[in-house]
Design a protein around this motif. Structure first.
Motif, mmCIF file in Angstrom:
data_model
loop_
_atom_site.group_PDB
_atom_site.id
_atom_site.type_symbol
_atom_site.label_atom_id
_atom_site.label_comp_id
_atom_site.label_asym_id
_atom_site.label_seq_id
_atom_site.Cartn_x
_atom_site.Cartn_y
_atom_site.Cartn_z
ATOM 1 N N ASP A 101 3.078 11.671 -9.615
ATOM 2 C CA ASP A 101 1.945 13.153 -10.007
ATOM 3 C C ASP A 101 3.007 14.173 -9.914
ATOM 4 O OD1 ASP A 101 -0.065 11.078 -10.423
ATOM 5 O OD2 ASP A 101 -0.777 11.571 -8.630
ATOM 6 N N ALA B 40 2.157 1.632 -3.729
ATOM 7 C CA ALA B 40 1.622 2.374 -4.575
ATOM 8 C C ALA B 40 0.857 4.238 -4.269
ATOM 9 C CB ALA B 40 0.122 1.417 -4.037
ATOM 10 N N TYR B 41 1.222 4.487 -3.075
ATOM 11 C CA TYR B 41 0.432 5.716 -2.618
ATOM 12 C C TYR B 41 1.918 6.251 -2.472
ATOM 13 C CZ TYR B 41 -0.367 9.923 -0.212
ATOM 14 O OH TYR B 41 -0.642 10.319 0.796
ATOM 15 N N TRP B 42 2.977 6.457 -2.771
ATOM 16 C CA TRP B 42 4.244 6.917 -2.247
ATOM 17 C C TRP B 42 4.728 6.856 -3.902
ATOM 18 C CZ3 TRP B 42 4.388 10.806 0.246
ATOM 19 C CH2 TRP B 42 3.889 10.657 1.976
ATOM 20 N N LYS C 190 2.329 7.434 -6.488
ATOM 21 C CA LYS C 190 1.728 7.709 -7.157
ATOM 22 C C LYS C 190 2.240 9.055 -6.888
ATOM 23 C CE LYS C 190 -3.076 8.291 -7.579
ATOM 24 N NZ LYS C 190 -2.506 10.386 -8.313
ATOM 25 N N VAL C 191 2.404 9.075 -6.071
ATOM 26 C CA VAL C 191 3.028 11.327 -5.512
ATOM 27 C C VAL C 191 4.413 10.873 -5.996
ATOM 28 C CG1 VAL C 191 4.215 12.186 -3.670
ATOM 29 C CG2 VAL C 191 2.303 10.838 -3.135
ATOM 30 N N LYS D 98 0.819 -1.455 0.410
ATOM 31 C CA LYS D 98 -0.519 0.377 -0.081
ATOM 32 C C LYS D 98 0.727 1.083 -0.012
ATOM 33 C CE LYS D 98 -3.671 1.496 2.414
ATOM 34 N NZ LYS D 98 -5.300 2.468 4.046
ATOM 35 N N GLN D 99 2.005 1.289 0.982
ATOM 36 C CA GLN D 99 2.462 2.211 0.773
ATOM 37 C C GLN D 99 3.486 2.659 -0.506
ATOM 38 O OE1 GLN D 99 2.978 4.771 3.138
ATOM 39 N NE2 GLN D 99 1.136 3.508 3.777
#
Length: 72
Positions: free
Chosen positions: A67, A59-61, A63-64, A56-57
Motif C-alpha cells: 500500500d 499478511a499485515y506487513w 499489505k503495509v 498473520k504478520q
C-alpha cells in the motif's frame, strides 16, 4: 560409501528443540532475567499457534509494504 542419513526426521528434531527451549525459557531465573534486562515477557506457543501468528504478520506487513509502495 553410502549416503549419510539423519537418524531422526526433521519434525522430531524441531520437537526436541522446542521442548528444550520451553524448559529453559520457563525457568523462573530465565524469565526474570529477560524481563529485567530486555523488558520481555514471553508468550510461549505451540508450532501451529506460532505459524498462525507468523502468517498473520506476513499478511499485515505485506499489505503495509504494498500500500505504501515500499521497495528494498
Amino acid at each position: 560409501m553410502g549416503h549419510l542419513r539423519p537418524r531422526r526426521h526433521a519434525a522430531d528434531i524441531v520437537a526436541g528443540l522446542a521442548t528444550a527451549s520451553k524448559e529453559i525459557l520457563t525457568e523462573p531465573a530465565t524469565a526474570t532475567q529477560l524481563k529485567e534486562t530486555q523488558h520481555m515477557t514471553l508468550l510461549l506457543q505451540d508450532g501451529a499457534a506460532f505459524k498462525a501468528f507468523f502468517d498473520k504478520q506476513v499478511a499485515y506487513w505485506g499489505k503495509v509494504v504494498k500500500d505504501n509502495n515500499i521497495r528494498a
